[in-house]
Design a protein around this motif. Structure first.
Motif, PDB file in Angstrom:
ATOM      1  N   UNK A 148      -0.460   1.023  -8.738  1.00 12.41           N
ATOM      2  CA  UNK A 148       0.639   0.093  -9.455  1.00 12.41           C
ATOM      3  C   UNK A 148       1.101   0.885 -10.445  1.00 12.41           C
ATOM      4  N   UNK A 149       0.496   1.655 -11.580  1.00 11.44           N
ATOM      5  CA  UNK A 149       0.813   2.074 -12.510  1.00 11.44           C
ATOM      6  C   UNK A 149       1.743   3.355 -12.335  1.00 11.44           C
ATOM      7  N   UNK A 203       1.974  10.904  -6.026  1.00 10.24           N
ATOM      8  CA  UNK A 203       0.948  10.411  -6.660  1.00 10.24           C
ATOM      9  C   UNK A 203       0.721   8.871  -6.194  1.00 10.24           C
ATOM     10  N   UNK A 204       1.974   7.961  -6.363  1.00  4.90           N
ATOM     11  CA  UNK A 204       1.973   6.626  -6.185  1.00  4.90           C
ATOM     12  C   UNK A 204       1.747   6.294  -4.682  1.00  4.90           C
ATOM     13  N   UNK A 205       2.254   7.095  -3.865  1.00  5.54           N
ATOM     14  CA  UNK A 205       2.215   7.140  -2.421  1.00  5.54           C
ATOM     15  C   UNK A 205       0.696   7.525  -1.816  1.00  5.54           C
ATOM     16  N   UNK A 206       0.107   8.304  -2.403  1.00  6.71           N
ATOM     17  CA  UNK A 206      -1.186   8.987  -2.072  1.00  6.71           C
ATOM     18  C   UNK A 206      -2.339   7.746  -2.484  1.00  6.71           C
ATOM     19  N   UNK A 265      -1.629   4.618  -2.693  1.00 10.11           N
ATOM     20  CA  UNK A 265      -1.387   3.330  -1.799  1.00 10.11           C
ATOM     21  C   UNK A 265      -2.208   3.766  -0.765  1.00 10.11           C
ATOM     22  N   UNK A 266      -1.781   4.785  -0.004  1.00  5.63           N
ATOM     23  CA  UNK A 266      -2.316   5.152   1.107  1.00  5.63           C
ATOM     24  C   UNK A 266      -4.045   5.139   1.160  1.00  5.63           C
ATOM     25  N   UNK A 267      -4.375   5.754   0.267  1.00  8.19           N
ATOM     26  CA  UNK A 267      -5.951   5.826   0.150  1.00  8.19           C
ATOM     27  C   UNK A 267      -6.539   4.248  -0.052  1.00  8.19           C
ATOM     28  N   UNK A 268      -5.835   3.689  -0.944  1.00 10.28           N
ATOM     29  CA  UNK A 268      -6.155   2.263  -0.971  1.00 10.28           C
ATOM     30  C   UNK A 268      -6.353   1.368   0.419  1.00 10.28           C
ATOM     31  N   UNK A 269      -5.347   1.564   1.045  1.00 10.43           N
ATOM     32  CA  UNK A 269      -5.315   0.961   2.463  1.00 10.43           C
ATOM     33  C   UNK A 269      -6.406   1.219   3.145  1.00 10.43           C
TER      34      UNK A 269
END
Length: 270
Positions: free
Chosen positions: A144-145, A240-243, A245-249
């Protein structure tokens, strides 16, 4: 009267002598019986000894005949070497048995190693899932940040108002994101989707973004260097935002039990 007296005296003498003769005959008879019994005993003992010796000799002869006629048979009948072949059939069988034993031992060792490897993989997967459950919230915050900072940076670049203050604020926001330790990232290697690699790459982009923003906040930066740093910062923030997000999923998928528990708690509260 004269005739009667001699007759009486003769009868007395006969009566006196007869017991002596009778006792002598009895003694002779008893001695003869004892001698006969002794001879009979000695003869019996001798006959017995001779009989035992003869029986033993017969047993030896019978045993020799049995050994010569029926030799002992081995417990395991090994094949004989065929005629015309220079091969030791017994050696072939023994070598084959040794080879089979060696193969069985090797197979058992491989099976034990594979079992230990599968067990270790299961344990590593459990540790990875527990770690994923412990960092899922941090990954969500980081995604998010970084998404917010990336959008603000792109807006500032479009209107050309990326001031030193804005750059410093963005850098502070990037540096405030909680990082995952190396041990945490390493423990998540067994998870599917290369979750550990995604987190490591995302945190690398954080360092790049923080470094470029620090350079952009320097008043003495040259125009050429400023353009290069702006391009690198934009890419690092977006990636970094995309990575994250993917790791969180992936962490959410591996820790579905956590979400099930949270949803159950929410439904109970309502």
């Amino acid at each position: 009267m004269s005739v009667g007296l001699p007759l009486q005296s003769h009868l007395k003498r006969r009566a006196t002598i007869s017991p002596q003769k009778t006792s002598g005959k009895n003694v002779v008879n008893q001695y003869a019986v004892r001698q006969f019994i002794k001879c009979a005993l000695i003869g019996g003992i001798g006959a017995t000894l001779l009989s035992v010796a003869a029986h033993a000799e017969q047993c030896d002869e019978r045993s020799a005949k049995m050994v010569s006629i029926a030799p002992p048979q081995p417990a395991l009948h090994l094949p004989e070497t065929p005629a015309g072949m220079d091969v030791d059939a017994t050696g072939v069988v023994v070598n084959g048995a040794v080879a089979i034993g060696t193969f069985a031992a090797a197979a058992a060792a491989v099976w034990a190693a594979l079992s230990e490897r599968r067990k270790r993989k299961r344990e590593d997967l459990v540790v990875g899932r527990l770690t994923a459950a412990g960092i899922a919230s941090r990954l969500d915050i980081a995604a998010d940040v970084m998404s917010s900072i990336s959008a603000a940076f792109n807006d500032a670049m479009e209107i050309g108002v990326l001031t030193l203050e804005n750059a410093n604020n963005m850098r502070a926001g990037v540096e405030s994101i909680p990082r995952c330790t190396f041990d945490e990232i390493k423990s998540m290697v067994p998870l599917r989707g290369d979750c550990a690699a995604l987190i490591a790459a995302a945190q690398d982009r954080l360092h790049v973004a923080a470094g470029t923003l620090h350079v952009l906040s320097d008043p003495g930066i040259s125009p050429g260097q400023k353009v290069i740093c702006q391009g690198r910062c934009r890419d690092a923030l977006r990636q970094s935002s995309l990575l994250f997000t993917r790791a969180k999923s992936i962490c959410d998928t591996e820790t579905s039990a956590v979400h099930a528990a949270l949803n159950s708690a929410d439904s109970t509260r309502v």
